[in-house]
Design a protein around this motif. Structure first.
Motif, mmCIF file in Angstrom:
data_model
loop_
_atom_site.group_PDB
_atom_site.id
_atom_site.type_symbol
_atom_site.label_atom_id
_atom_site.label_comp_id
_atom_site.label_asym_id
_atom_site.label_seq_id
_atom_site.Cartn_x
_atom_site.Cartn_y
_atom_site.Cartn_z
ATOM 1 N N ASP A 135 0.818 -1.211 0.000
ATOM 2 C CA ASP A 135 0.000 0.000 0.000
ATOM 3 C C ASP A 135 0.852 1.263 0.000
ATOM 4 O OD1 ASP A 135 -2.240 -1.486 -0.107
ATOM 5 O OD2 ASP A 135 -2.897 -1.148 1.952
ATOM 6 N N ALA A 136 1.885 1.301 0.871
ATOM 7 C CA ALA A 136 2.707 2.507 0.959
ATOM 8 C C ALA A 136 3.429 2.763 -0.357
ATOM 9 C CB ALA A 136 3.712 2.378 2.102
ATOM 10 N N LEU A 137 3.948 1.688 -0.984
ATOM 11 C CA LEU A 137 4.616 1.850 -2.274
ATOM 12 C C LEU A 137 3.638 2.318 -3.339
ATOM 13 C CD1 LEU A 137 7.079 1.484 -4.102
ATOM 14 C CD2 LEU A 137 6.437 -0.914 -4.364
ATOM 15 N N THR A 138 2.424 1.781 -3.326
ATOM 16 C CA THR A 138 1.419 2.185 -4.311
ATOM 17 C C THR A 138 1.078 3.659 -4.165
ATOM 18 O OG1 THR A 138 0.483 -0.041 -4.345
ATOM 19 C CG2 THR A 138 -0.909 1.746 -5.150
ATOM 20 N N ARG A 139 0.900 4.120 -2.917
ATOM 21 C CA ARG A 139 0.593 5.533 -2.706
ATOM 22 C C ARG A 139 1.741 6.425 -3.169
ATOM 23 N NH1 ARG A 139 -2.538 3.634 1.763
ATOM 24 N NH2 ARG A 139 -0.687 3.418 3.072
ATOM 25 N N MET A 140 2.980 5.967 -2.948
ATOM 26 C CA MET A 140 4.127 6.751 -3.390
ATOM 27 C C MET A 140 4.164 6.867 -4.907
ATOM 28 S SD MET A 140 8.191 6.112 -2.541
ATOM 29 C CE MET A 140 7.931 6.116 -0.771
ATOM 30 N N VAL A 141 3.944 5.757 -5.606
ATOM 31 C CA VAL A 141 3.936 5.774 -7.065
ATOM 32 C C VAL A 141 2.809 6.663 -7.584
ATOM 33 C CG1 VAL A 141 3.574 4.355 -9.125
ATOM 34 C CG2 VAL A 141 5.053 3.531 -7.280
ATOM 35 N N ALA A 142 1.624 6.566 -6.950
ATOM 36 C CA ALA A 142 0.487 7.385 -7.379
ATOM 37 C C ALA A 142 0.763 8.863 -7.183
ATOM 38 C CB ALA A 142 -0.768 6.967 -6.609
ATOM 39 N N GLU A 143 1.386 9.218 -6.068
ATOM 40 C CA GLU A 143 1.691 10.629 -5.814
ATOM 41 C C GLU A 143 2.665 11.179 -6.833
ATOM 42 O OE1 GLU A 143 3.818 13.391 -2.374
ATOM 43 O OE2 GLU A 143 3.287 11.311 -1.934
ATOM 44 N N ILE A 144 3.703 10.407 -7.176
ATOM 45 C CA ILE A 144 4.697 10.877 -8.133
ATOM 46 C C ILE A 144 4.098 10.983 -9.531
ATOM 47 C CG2 ILE A 144 6.877 10.282 -9.275
ATOM 48 C CD1 ILE A 144 7.735 8.963 -6.638
ATOM 49 N N GLY A 145 3.289 9.981 -9.905
ATOM 50 C CA GLY A 145 2.743 9.952 -11.257
ATOM 51 C C GLY A 145 1.438 10.691 -11.439
ATOM 52 N N GLY A 146 0.852 11.214 -10.332
ATOM 53 C CA GLY A 146 -0.394 11.947 -10.435
ATOM 54 C C GLY A 146 -1.595 11.070 -10.736
ATOM 55 N N ALA A 147 -1.562 9.815 -10.252
ATOM 56 C CA ALA A 147 -2.660 8.880 -10.509
ATOM 57 C C ALA A 147 -3.412 8.601 -9.218
ATOM 58 C CB ALA A 147 -2.125 7.577 -11.101
ATOM 59 N N GLU A 148 -4.523 7.916 -9.344
ATOM 60 C CA GLU A 148 -5.274 7.473 -8.176
ATOM 61 C C GLU A 148 -4.712 6.138 -7.694
ATOM 62 O OE1 GLU A 148 -7.718 8.666 -6.323
ATOM 63 O OE2 GLU A 148 -7.754 10.576 -7.400
ATOM 64 N N PRO A 149 -4.460 5.983 -6.389
ATOM 65 C CA PRO A 149 -3.896 4.711 -5.906
ATOM 66 C C PRO A 149 -4.729 3.500 -6.288
ATOM 67 C CG PRO A 149 -3.784 6.392 -4.186
ATOM 68 C CD PRO A 149 -4.593 6.977 -5.315
ATOM 69 N N ARG A 150 -6.050 3.661 -6.315
ATOM 70 C CA ARG A 150 -6.883 2.490 -6.630
ATOM 71 C C ARG A 150 -6.748 2.072 -8.095
ATOM 72 N NH1 ARG A 150 -10.636 6.632 -5.548
ATOM 73 N NH2 ARG A 150 -11.645 7.494 -7.391
ATOM 74 N N ALA A 151 -6.171 2.935 -8.926
ATOM 75 C CA ALA A 151 -5.973 2.577 -10.329
ATOM 76 C C ALA A 151 -4.724 1.730 -10.526
ATOM 77 C CB ALA A 151 -5.876 3.842 -11.183
ATOM 78 N N LEU A 152 -3.926 1.545 -9.469
ATOM 79 C CA LEU A 152 -2.684 0.783 -9.561
ATOM 80 C C LEU A 152 -2.867 -0.574 -8.894
ATOM 81 C CD1 LEU A 152 -0.165 3.626 -8.643
ATOM 82 C CD2 LEU A 152 -0.859 2.883 -10.923
ATOM 83 N N ALA A 153 -2.323 -1.601 -9.494
ATOM 84 C CA ALA A 153 -2.417 -2.966 -8.965
ATOM 85 C C ALA A 153 -1.020 -3.548 -8.870
ATOM 86 C CB ALA A 153 -3.298 -3.826 -9.879
ATOM 87 N N PRO A 154 -0.851 -4.656 -8.120
ATOM 88 C CA PRO A 154 0.484 -5.258 -8.012
ATOM 89 C C PRO A 154 1.117 -5.621 -9.348
ATOM 90 C CG PRO A 154 -0.973 -6.151 -6.333
ATOM 91 C CD PRO A 154 -1.827 -5.311 -7.227
ATOM 92 N N ASP A 155 0.301 -5.898 -10.374
ATOM 93 C CA ASP A 155 0.891 -6.268 -11.662
ATOM 94 C C ASP A 155 1.066 -5.062 -12.589
ATOM 95 O OD1 ASP A 155 -1.758 -5.786 -12.137
ATOM 96 O OD2 ASP A 155 -2.063 -7.551 -13.419
ATOM 97 N N THR A 156 0.836 -3.837 -12.069
ATOM 98 C CA THR A 156 1.036 -2.629 -12.874
ATOM 99 C C THR A 156 2.524 -2.434 -13.158
ATOM 100 O OG1 THR A 156 -0.896 -1.557 -11.899
ATOM 101 C CG2 THR A 156 0.716 -0.136 -12.980
ATOM 102 N N ARG A 157 2.859 -2.231 -14.421
ATOM 103 C CA ARG A 157 4.253 -1.963 -14.777
ATOM 104 C C ARG A 157 4.601 -0.520 -14.432
ATOM 105 N NH1 ARG A 157 6.692 -3.037 -19.691
ATOM 106 N NH2 ARG A 157 5.602 -1.179 -20.400
ATOM 107 N N LEU A 158 5.813 -0.313 -13.926
ATOM 108 C CA LEU A 158 6.233 1.041 -13.574
ATOM 109 C C LEU A 158 6.228 1.951 -14.791
ATOM 110 C CD1 LEU A 158 9.186 0.446 -11.065
ATOM 111 C CD2 LEU A 158 6.814 1.008 -10.560
ATOM 112 N N GLY A 159 6.576 1.387 -15.957
ATOM 113 C CA GLY A 159 6.584 2.198 -17.165
ATOM 114 C C GLY A 159 5.211 2.694 -17.566
ATOM 115 N N ASP A 160 4.134 1.991 -17.152
ATOM 116 C CA ASP A 160 2.782 2.437 -17.456
ATOM 117 C C ASP A 160 2.306 3.518 -16.494
ATOM 118 O OD1 ASP A 160 2.700 0.575 -19.490
ATOM 119 O OD2 ASP A 160 1.798 -0.987 -18.225
ATOM 120 N N ALA A 161 2.907 3.551 -15.295
ATOM 121 C CA ALA A 161 2.471 4.520 -14.284
ATOM 122 C C ALA A 161 3.365 5.742 -14.210
ATOM 123 C CB ALA A 161 2.414 3.843 -12.912
#
Length: 860
Positions: A534-560
């Motif tokens: 969860d903490a990693l997902t929120r960090m990625v969402a904050e940097i990429g300007g996305a919603e955390p719920r739009a990210l899943a464990p199989d999300t590629r970093l290049g897509d986010a």
């Protein structure tokens, strides 16, 4: 002239000193001689006096730690005003609140600090020119003479400091000149017996990673270097690998910082040691080091110590309690570990460990003139001239709220905070520090805070854990409980939902905020418990300007995340978890779940992230990474001289024989203090020549051309081509994919010596003369290197050597008409600014210049 008794005596020391003060960031290192700081302080005082500010007026300092901070601080004291240092990393809203709450009459800011939107007059300091510049709120004031010296009355206030506020909101503490002088005079007396040795020793260089908005940072980063006439290296927050590189590059002798930074740096050193000798080999060396004298330990780990530079001999910890395990690792590596005890109300020191007469874990003996005793309940009480007024009882004792004991030799040992002591239902007193240390030692646990559970039965031991993604917190608590007595075992625990605790500027967890979150969790109103990633997902969402719920464990970093966003992710993970990441860790094909699993596999307290199989000796296998040679010889004086002769004596005449150049705006560029960044449109491989030879030689000799590093990687003779390009053009390699930090490091070294990078934000050549979309890399370069951007447009070279052509055209019968235009410089964006508006502004300015250049080329 009689020496002053207030802090202005240290302004006199700067005026007579031969040292230097540098601000060191991950990619830049900039400094001023101490004497220049004294001159700029006089200018600040003059600016304040011109506004009628002085004689006890409060002036805030909103300046990054560095020489500008010292100029602001001593300028305020020189004017007779009271300094109010504030932390520029705080929310700008806190600065506006402080302005109203503390009655701030004026502000000293720097041109790179966030803009909090202030009402009071502002004096803006700038690295690039004289310290005092006329900002938008400064008015049209001439630089007046310095005001008369304020009265030498040590009892008058010197500054108002906001405490760290771990358990409550930060509160202001008024500290007098005399309070600080009591501490500084004691330190001066302690240094006295060693001065004859200091005179024959190499110049000391003290690296300080403590915030100057706190008194402990001021003592070690401002006043002690002045006492020693030493060079000062003020370090910005940075990951452990960058911190090690900075210490090595700046040739530091001493590192003063907070315990959390020492812990992360020690974990990084441990990982480097395991990489060098293997896990068993490193532990075997640590076992051999135990009991040896310091010089023998230093020799045993000499190769590892080179990671921090050959000169570093000691670390100084302050601002919070240093974990004994971390302190022991530093000692085993052969470093002297110095600790002290104090607080803002004691200005700030009470005790200090002597580097030549220390006891592991001790905080040293009281300073001369300072009384210290332990109350019956274990609380530390302090009395002396360093204790600020209004904070003592009727007998003059300051009740610190800390618990401690004194050994027979008079040394202080810290036992924890009084408010954090837990009294069990059986009446036993538990000190929480040891319990937290056992939890933090477990694999995957980054930090732990132990406190009394704020609901249910009183005296219940509760823990809040910060864990790496993928950690098993229940298993960590069970493992820690096995090594604790039954009364001290953790009965309840929670996982903090973010990547790290909220912390003070000195790295201490904000216990009050964490306790309130626990209460909210019990009532069901807090954020849900954190899952494995969860903490990693929120960090990625904050940097990429996305919603955390739009990210899943199989999300590629290049897509986010984009390429630069992935660099920011790697930096944040290194800062938060103390895990040095190879570039491949944030590769575009890597998935969130994979990165979480890899992060959870590091050593307790931080360690090298291993991607791939381990080597036969048990050490993590070295991750394949791209090596980008810096070519440090590029800045040597003979190389620069040959480069100038080649460019001006060979290339410029050849260029003039082939091209009829119409240039405008070059005189404007020549008036800008280097370094700066030139951003131009890109239609031909000859574009760098147009920029270089449109500028006068003294300016063009400072321009460093950028080019894609991937070209040299693909070419069979790439290494030779790269070396020749560095020798002839001071070339800076731009990494189009992967980790971009080598580009920033090389460009920063070029800028440190006054070089001016030339970049083409389109990233590739246009085939029709029109402009392509701009990369935001130009904004990142300008922001992280603090460089204003000069827009530039060139027309005419597309017909000479377009993309795909191998030899010039249309230059043999007559010279090809080429027009180039330079625009007004655009100030660099500040940290926190959105880079996209900046990129669009640069593109719009170059587009306008391009139209002018086309009209000029049509007339040639």
């Amino acid at each position: 002239m009689k020496a002053r008794r207030d802090l202005l005596a240290y302004l006199d020391r700067l005026r007579r000193g031969s040292g230097e003060v540098r601000r060191v960031e991950p990619y830049r290192s900039r400094g001023w001689p101490a004497r220049r700081i004294a001159v700029e302080a006089e200018r600040v005082a003059g600016q304040l006096a011109a506004r009628g500010i002085g004689d006890g007026t409060r002036v805030a300092i909103w300046v990054h730690d560095g020489p500008l901070w010292l100029a602001a601080f001593f300028g305020i004291l020189r004017a007779g005003a009271i300094a109010v240092p504030l932390d520029t990393s705080a929310d700008p809203g806190e600065a506006r609140d402080a302005e109203k709450a503390l009655g701030i009459a004026a502000w000293c800011t720097d041109s790179e600090a966030p803009r909090p939107g202030l009402d009071a007059p502002v004096i803006e300091l700038d690295f690039r020119r004289s310290a005092c510049r006329r900002g938008p709120q400064t008015g049209d004031f001439p630089l007046p003479d310095s005001p008369p010296l304020p009265p030498d009355v040590p009892d008058r206030p010197a500054e108002i400091v906001l405490t760290s506020g771990t358990s409550m909101a930060a509160r202001p503490v008024s500290v007098g000149h005399g309070n600080m002088r009591a501490v500084l005079d004691a330190l001066d007396a302690g240094i006295g017996p060693y001065r004859r040795w200091l005179r024959i020793a190499p110049r000391l260089r003290i690296a300080c990673a403590l915030p100057l908005s706190h008194l402990y940072g001021q003592v070690l980063g401002v006043f002690v270097p002045a006492l020693l006439d030493a060079d000062t290296i003020l370090l910005a927050p940075m990951p452990a690998p960058d911190l090690a590189r900075s210490l090595r590059r700046e040739r530091a002798w001493v590192l003063a910082t907070v315990p959390r930074t020492l812990a992360l740096l020690a974990a990084w050193l441990r990982a480097r040691g395991v990489e060098r000798w293997g896990a068993e080999g490193f532990e075997e060396r640590l076992a051999r080091a135990a009991g040896r004298p310091w010089w023998s330990r230093a020799l045993l780990f000499a190769r590892l110590r080179l990671e921090l530079g050959p000169r570093l001999v000691a670390v100084v910890s302050g601002g919070a309690a240093l974990d004994p395990t971390t302190a022991e690792l530093w000692r085993l590596l052969g470093y002297a570990v110095v600790q002290g005890y104090g607080m803002t109300e004691t200005a700030p020191l009470v005790t200090l460990d002597h580097p030549f007469d220390s006891r592991p874990g001790s905080l040293g003996r009281p300073l001369p003139g300072v009384e210290l005793r332990i109350a019956p309940d274990g609380e530390i009480l302090v009395r002396g001239p360093n204790v600020v007024g209004g904070a003592v009882d009727v007998d003059g004792w300051l009740h610190t709220g800390d618990l401690g004991r004194l050994d027979p030799e008079g040394r202080l040992w810290f036992l924890g905070r009084k408010e954090e002591r837990i009294v069990t239902p059986a009446g036993l007193n538990l000190e929480t520090g040891e319990i937290a240390a056992r939890l933090a030692a477990q694999a995957g646990v980054v930090d732990a805070l132990v406190l009394e559970r704020p609901w249910g039965e009183s005296g219940t031991v509760c823990a809040v854990l910060v864990v790496r993604p993928g950690c098993d917190p229940a298993g960590a608590v069970r493992a820690a409980n096995e090594s604790l007595p039954d009364a001290a075992r953790v009965r309840a625990w929670s996982v903090w939902p973010e990547a790290d605790f909220p912390r003070t500027r000195t790295g201490k967890p904000r216990a009050g905020a964490i306790r309130e979150w626990l209460k909210a969790e019990a009532s069901g109103s807090a954020a849900p418990p954190a899952g494995p990633i969860d903490a990693l997902t929120r960090m990625v969402a904050e940097i990429g300007g996305a919603e955390p719920r739009a990210l899943a464990p199989d999300t590629r970093l290049g897509d986010a995340l984009g390429s630069l966003d992935r660099v920011e992710l790697a930096t944040r993970l290194e800062m938060t978890y103390g895990v040095p990441l190879p570039p491949e860790a944030a590769a575009p094909e890597r998935r969130l779940g994979e990165l979480a699993a890899e992060l959870s596999g590091g050593a307790p307290g931080g360690g090298e992230l291993s991607i791939g199989a381990a080597s036969p000796d048990g050490a993590p296998a070295a991750a394949p990474s791209r090596v980008v040679p810096e070519m440090r010889w590029r800045g040597w004086a003979p190389v620069r001289a040959l480069r100038f002769v080649f460019a001006q004596g060979v290339l410029r005449p050849v260029w003039g024989s082939l091209v009829a150049l119409d240039a405008a705006g070059a005189d404007r560029v020549a008036r800008i203090d280097p370094p700066f960044l030139v951003a131009a449109n890109h239609a031909s491989i000859l574009d760098p020549g147009a920029v270089l030879f449109a500028l006068p030689p003294r300016v063009s000799s400072k321009v460093a051309v950028t080019a894609m590093w991937e070209h040299f990687e693909r070419s069979r003779a790439g290494s030779i081509q790269y070396a020749l390009a560095v020798a002839g053009l001071d070339l800076i390699p731009l990494l189009q994919t992967g980790d971009w930090r080598p580009t920033l490091r090389i460009a920063g070294r070029v800028a440190d010596r006054g070089g001016c990078p030339l970049v083409f934000p389109e990233g590739e050549r246009s085939t029709d003369g029109g402009m392509l979309p701009f990369s935001r890399g130009v904004a990142i370069l300008a922001r992280d290197l603090h460089l204003p951007v000069v827009p530039c447009a060139a027309v005419g070279l597309l017909g000479v050597l377009p993309k795909g052509a191998h030899r010039p055209r249309n230059v043999w019968a007559r010279r090809a008409p080429v027009a180039i235009r330079f625009g007004e410089p655009l100030p660099a964006p500040r940290v926190g600014d959105d880079p996209y508006p900046f990129v669009e502004e640069i593109r719009a300015r170059i587009a306008a210049l391009l139209e002018e250049a086309r009209e000029a080329a049509g007339r040639l």
